[in-house]
Write a protein that holds these residues in place. Structure first.
Motif, mmCIF file in Angstrom:
data_model
loop_
_atom_site.group_PDB
_atom_site.id
_atom_site.type_symbol
_atom_site.label_atom_id
_atom_site.label_comp_id
_atom_site.label_asym_id
_atom_site.label_seq_id
_atom_site.Cartn_x
_atom_site.Cartn_y
_atom_site.Cartn_z
ATOM 1 N N VAL A 35 0.889 -1.295 -0.070
ATOM 2 C CA VAL A 35 0.035 0.013 0.008
ATOM 3 C C VAL A 35 0.962 1.192 -0.073
ATOM 4 C CG1 VAL A 35 -2.205 1.227 0.974
ATOM 5 C CG2 VAL A 35 -1.513 -1.237 1.396
ATOM 6 N N ASP A 40 -1.182 -1.320 -3.741
ATOM 7 C CA ASP A 40 0.014 -2.182 -3.236
ATOM 8 C C ASP A 40 1.048 -2.361 -4.224
ATOM 9 O OD1 ASP A 40 -1.851 -3.032 -1.174
ATOM 10 O OD2 ASP A 40 -2.696 -4.956 -1.907
ATOM 11 N N GLN A 99 -2.209 1.283 6.866
ATOM 12 C CA GLN A 99 -2.508 1.231 5.582
ATOM 13 C C GLN A 99 -1.733 0.198 4.745
ATOM 14 O OE1 GLN A 99 -2.675 5.501 3.361
ATOM 15 N NE2 GLN A 99 -1.010 5.682 5.032
ATOM 16 N N SER A 101 -2.081 -3.669 3.301
ATOM 17 C CA SER A 101 -3.243 -4.393 3.185
ATOM 18 C C SER A 101 -2.761 -5.937 3.541
ATOM 19 C CB SER A 101 -3.507 -4.556 1.655
ATOM 20 O OG SER A 101 -2.322 -4.888 0.841
ATOM 21 N N TYR A 162 -8.424 -2.762 10.480
ATOM 22 C CA TYR A 162 -8.013 -3.629 9.593
ATOM 23 C C TYR A 162 -9.277 -4.648 9.077
ATOM 24 C CZ TYR A 162 -2.921 -3.316 10.383
ATOM 25 O OH TYR A 162 -1.605 -2.989 10.427
ATOM 26 N N THR A 165 -8.860 -2.466 3.817
ATOM 27 C CA THR A 165 -7.849 -1.383 3.660
ATOM 28 C C THR A 165 -8.248 -0.193 3.589
ATOM 29 O OG1 THR A 165 -6.645 -3.162 2.277
ATOM 30 C CG2 THR A 165 -5.936 -1.021 2.105
#
Length: 262
Positions: A35, A40, A99, A101, A162, A165
């Motif tokens: 991320v 990503d 942040q 993922s 969590y 995302t």
């Protein structure tokens, strides 16, 4: 004939081993980097060649992992950012960014299984470290999780953060306050004050400094009794590492460590 190596040679040898472990951590955790700039950027943690659990090490390397565990496992009773007995034989330390993922993947898919199988049995303790690597929004979320911990709701807000995302504006202060409300944080005015206060900043810096000193560069990064695991690996990788660490702890007679029961 001298009966032991000279101090200079000993220092050089220790330095070489430390450099090796730092390299293992720095290279290994790169597969879990996630991320950045809204997307990503990491390779999948299950991609071919991704590092997982290191093979059995010799006695010198095992001692080094034991030393790393002693340095990084805080084992403080009542730590709101930890779950499990302070004197559990195995401690998993996680360095994570809100942040990231892959950090969320670990939280949603793997951590519940580890809690059920190992934490509830008294074998494992999990200690979370706020290690924001994606800028001010990540740092704000990290401070918010710490602030929730001041009211006994760290894990509840951690799981809300969590649950999906979240990036950028999704981690603005007002959004974090709403997530805190959902997580059951009782005093939202205190939550705001703690989020922006100097104690939150100091706690965050402590976690970051610890990670940087170890060579952690990206998230998620894990140590299981001092042994690194790269990225959000499959659950069985963590299970194997925990079982190996528990067996090693039993063999050496080590249950708990420095700080246990504080």
């Amino acid at each position: 004939m001298p009966t032991s190596a000279s101090p200079t040679r000993k220092i050089a040898a220790i330095g070489a081993v430390l450099a090796l472990v730092v390299a293992v951590i720095a290279i290994g955790v790169a597969v879990g980097k996630a991320v950045e700039n809204g997307r990503d950027t990491a390779a999948s943690p299950t991609a071919p060649g991704a590092a997982s659990v290191a093979p059995q090490e010799d006695a010198g390397q095992q001692k080094l992992y034991d030393d790393l565990a002693a340095r990084t496992s805080r084992r403080t009773a009542g730590d709101p950012l930890a779950v499990g007995k302070p004197d559990a034989p195995v401690v998993l330390v996680e360095y994570a960014d809100y942040q990231c993922s892959f950090c969320g993947k670990f939280t949603r898919e793997t951590q519940p299984a580890l809690v059920k199988k190992f934490v509830d049995a008294g074998t494992l303790r999990i200690e979370f470290r706020n290690f924001p690597v994606f800028g001010a929004d990540s740092e704000r979320a990290a401070r918010a999780s710490w602030a929730a911990g001041r009211q006994g709701k760290f894990w509840q807000l951690h799981d809300e953060l969590y649950a999906e995302t979240r990036k950028g504006d999704a981690l603005a202060e007002d959004k974090l306050v709403e997530l805190a409300r959902t997580a059951g944080v009782p005093d939202l005015a205190k939550f705001r004050d703690d989020l922006g206060g100097p104690a939150a900043a100091a706690a965050l810096k402590k976690d970051q400094d610890e990670g940087y000193q170890l060579g952690v560069q990206s998230t998620p990064s894990f140590l299981v009794n001092g042994r690194p695991i790269a990225g959000a690996q499959e659950t069985q990788v963590f299970e194997q590492a925990i079982e190996q660490a528990a067996a090693q702890a039993g063999k050496s007679g080590k249950h708990g460590g420095a700080g246990a029961g504080k």
